[in-house]
Motif scaffolding. Structure first.
Motif, short mmCIF file in Angstrom:
data_model
loop_
_atom_site.label_atom_id
_atom_site.label_comp_id
_atom_site.label_asym_id
_atom_site.label_seq_id
_atom_site.Cartn_x
_atom_site.Cartn_y
_atom_site.Cartn_z
N UNK A 19 4.40 3.13 4.33
CA UNK A 19 3.19 3.74 4.87
C UNK A 19 3.54 4.65 6.04
N UNK A 20 4.39 4.16 6.93
CA UNK A 20 4.73 4.92 8.14
C UNK A 20 5.55 6.17 7.82
N UNK A 21 6.13 6.25 6.64
CA UNK A 21 6.96 7.41 6.28
C UNK A 21 6.31 8.28 5.21
N UNK A 22 4.99 8.20 5.13
CA UNK A 22 4.25 9.19 4.36
C UNK A 22 3.98 8.89 2.91
N UNK A 23 4.10 7.65 2.46
CA UNK A 23 3.83 7.34 1.06
C UNK A 23 2.36 7.53 0.73
N UNK A 24 2.08 8.21 -0.37
CA UNK A 24 0.72 8.30 -0.91
C UNK A 24 0.50 7.23 -1.97
N UNK A 25 1.62 6.83 -2.62
CA UNK A 25 1.60 5.83 -3.68
C UNK A 25 2.80 4.91 -3.45
N UNK A 26 2.58 3.60 -3.62
CA UNK A 26 3.68 2.62 -3.54
C UNK A 26 3.79 1.93 -4.89
N UNK A 27 5.00 1.84 -5.41
CA UNK A 27 5.25 1.16 -6.68
C UNK A 27 6.02 -0.13 -6.45
N UNK A 28 5.50 -1.23 -7.02
CA UNK A 28 6.13 -2.54 -6.94
C UNK A 28 6.33 -3.08 -8.34
N UNK A 29 7.52 -2.97 -8.88
CA UNK A 29 7.83 -3.50 -10.22
C UNK A 29 8.50 -4.85 -10.07
N UNK A 30 7.76 -5.83 -9.56
CA UNK A 30 8.30 -7.15 -9.28
C UNK A 30 7.18 -8.17 -9.31
N UNK A 31 7.54 -9.44 -9.39
CA UNK A 31 6.55 -10.51 -9.39
C UNK A 31 7.11 -11.74 -8.73
N UNK A 32 6.24 -12.64 -8.29
CA UNK A 32 6.66 -13.92 -7.72
C UNK A 32 6.40 -15.09 -8.66
N UNK A 33 5.73 -14.82 -9.79
CA UNK A 33 5.38 -15.87 -10.75
C UNK A 33 4.43 -16.92 -10.18
N UNK A 34 3.74 -16.61 -9.11
CA UNK A 34 2.72 -17.49 -8.56
C UNK A 34 1.48 -16.66 -8.24
N UNK A 35 0.31 -17.30 -8.32
CA UNK A 35 -0.93 -16.58 -8.07
C UNK A 35 -1.09 -16.23 -6.60
N UNK A 36 -0.67 -17.12 -5.72
CA UNK A 36 -0.87 -16.92 -4.29
C UNK A 36 0.32 -16.17 -3.70
N UNK A 37 0.16 -15.74 -2.45
CA UNK A 37 1.20 -14.98 -1.79
C UNK A 37 1.27 -15.40 -0.33
N UNK A 38 2.38 -15.07 0.29
CA UNK A 38 2.60 -15.42 1.68
C UNK A 38 1.57 -14.70 2.57
N UNK A 39 1.13 -15.38 3.62
CA UNK A 39 0.10 -14.79 4.48
C UNK A 39 0.58 -13.52 5.17
N UNK A 40 1.90 -13.35 5.31
CA UNK A 40 2.41 -12.12 5.93
C UNK A 40 2.08 -10.90 5.08
N UNK A 41 1.85 -11.12 3.78
CA UNK A 41 1.50 -9.99 2.91
C UNK A 41 0.06 -9.54 3.12
N UNK A 42 -0.79 -10.40 3.65
CA UNK A 42 -2.17 -10.00 3.94
C UNK A 42 -2.18 -8.76 4.82
N UNK A 43 -1.48 -8.85 5.93
CA UNK A 43 -1.46 -7.74 6.87
C UNK A 43 -0.72 -6.53 6.31
N UNK A 44 0.37 -6.78 5.57
CA UNK A 44 1.17 -5.67 5.05
C UNK A 44 0.40 -4.84 4.03
#
Length: 444
Positions: free
Chosen positions: A177-202
């Motif tokens: 975000x800080x370096x000008x991304x208009x689109x972010x691609x994430x081709x990955x998974x954690x295999x769980x429905x929930x996520x770490x709370x640090x990802x909320x803010x991110x």
């Protein structure tokens, strides 16, 4: 966590690529929608139909990407690839990678060194689908947005990674975000429905800064039985996979209620860091195709915010025959249609159609819950204590007092007098016995 890696094989011009060149386009694609005439039509893309690699990219026609190129090829937009790092294959990314970093603690500062032992080329394959340049003569692999800029953010997936995975993703999102991304691609998974709370803010940081986040749904063939985080985070555009005929992939995709759009995930091409072209399957490849289309939309409509970019992509999707309600757990809103996403007349929306992460946080993390009410205390009436006894007049310590007589002298007398009487009685009895014994004893 895992990379959404599918079946991979080294491609040869004579065999694998020739087979892909014959793969049919999506059978569900309808007649082309009316295309708006841009103010400045870009020159045609150099395209050699005789080149086996270029001819094998069936999704360029199946998802109507070539039609979208009549309007834009992504110039002015930036796609961040958060993956194993974008390598330096000869010619594939000349002038494409604007910046990069490593958040794993194991890579190089520019994020261009492929990480990992098994999946180190994964990030380069993903980037080539999103924004490979292709050769000037129209040969070689070309990405969906060949004029978009790329950011290479290398992360480590293996157990030996120096930085914890959740921390890497949170840091990578903010850096993008800080370096000008208009689109972010994430081709990955954690295999769980929930996520770490640090990802909320991110992720909220990305949404608040008007960034489109595209995430792969996962692949059954690589052990992902459910759509897992980050594809379950509200607000992201989750991509499911279909085959060359537009049918939902069995092994090369996972299906679920969070899928927003479907894109090709079988028989894909990717350029490795050494320049080798490979064939591979998986939503890891479907996601960057959609990310590339998001970059095309952002280039053609720079006035649109992220919510409306996503809305254009899902609302212009090609309907799947037999699907009655959308979103559908197999296809989301339908099959990707790049030309319609770029040119169709789509009413604007005021909210992200894929959900509101901030509201989710409020409801489930209780980050903004009302303060607890202050407890009210009712005074308790306590009866007054009885009046204290009047003080006694002090007397001489040598004379007995009523208290000392009651609790000291009298009890002592009660115990002592009987004891003395008993002792005297015993003594008198003993004397009588002795006297009687003396009288009975005869004289010698």
């Amino acid at each position: 966590m895992r990379l959404l890696r599918g079946i991979v094989a080294t491609a040869t011009v004579a065999a694998s690529l020739a087979l892909l060149a014959a793969a049919p386009a999506s059978a569900a694609t309808p007649e082309p929608a009316p295309v708006a005439t841009p103010d400045a039509t870009p020159p045609p893309v150099a395209d050699d139909p005789k080149d086996p690699i270029r001819a094998s990219e069936y999704w360029l026609d199946g998802a109507r990407i070539r039609e979208a190129w009549r309007t834009t090829r992504g110039k002015g937009s930036t796609i961040a690839i958060i993956d194993t790092g974008i390598g330096r294959p000869p010619g594939a990314f000349d002038g494409a990678v604007a910046d990069g970093t490593d958040v794993s603690g194991s890579g190089t500062p520019d994020g261009r060194t492929p990480l990992g032992t098994k999946d180190k080329n994964h990030g380069t394959w993903v980037a080539s689908l999103a924004g490979a340049r292709g050769a000037a003569d129209g040969t070689g692999m070309i990405g969906v947005a060949p004029e978009a800029k790329l950011l290479s953010i290398s992360i480590g997936f293996e157990a030996a990674a120096v930085v914890p995975f959740t921390e890497q993703i949170a840091k990578a999102m903010r850096w993008a975000v800080d370096h000008g991304a208009d689109v972010i691609n994430l081709s990955l998974t954690t295999n769980t429905l929930d996520w770490d709370e640090s990802w909320d803010d991110a992720f909220l940081y990305a949404f608040e800064h008007d960034v489109v986040v595209v995430v792969a749904a996962g692949n059954r063939g690589s052990g992902t039985s459910i759509v897992g985080a980050p594809a379950t985070i509200p607000g992201v555009l989750t991509v499911g996979g279909v085959d060359q005929h537009g049918d939902a992939s069995v092994e090369a995709s996972t299906q679920g209620i969070t899928i927003g759009i479907s894109a090709p995930s079988e028989g894909l091409l990717g350029v490795s860091a050494d320049g080798t072209v490979v064939t591979w399957d998986g939503t890891s490849g479907a996601a960057p195709i959609v990310a590339g289309v998001a970059a095309l939309v952002r280039s053609a409509h720079p006035d649109l915010d992220a919510a409306n970019v996503i809305n254009r992509i899902i609302r212009t999707a090609t309907a799947v025959p037999g699907v009655k309600r959308v979103p559908d757990p197999l296809y989301g809103y339908g099959l990707l249609n790049a030309a319609a996403a770029v040119t169709a007349d789509v009413p604007k929306v005021s909210a992200n159609p894929m959900g509101d992460l901030e509201e989710w946080i409020r409801l489930y993390r209780r980050a903004e819950s009302d303060p607890a009410p202050e407890p009210t205390v009712t005074p308790i009436a306590v009866p007054p204590l009885p009046a204290a006894d009047a003080p006694t007049k002090p007397g001489s310590p040598l004379l007995p007092s009523a208290e000392s007589l009651r609790y000291g002298t009298l009890p002592l007398l009660a115990l002592t007098v009987p004891g003395i009487l008993v002792a005297l009685g015993v003594t008198a009895a003993a004397r009588r016995i002795r006297s009687a014994r003396d009288r009975r004893t005869p004289s010698p």
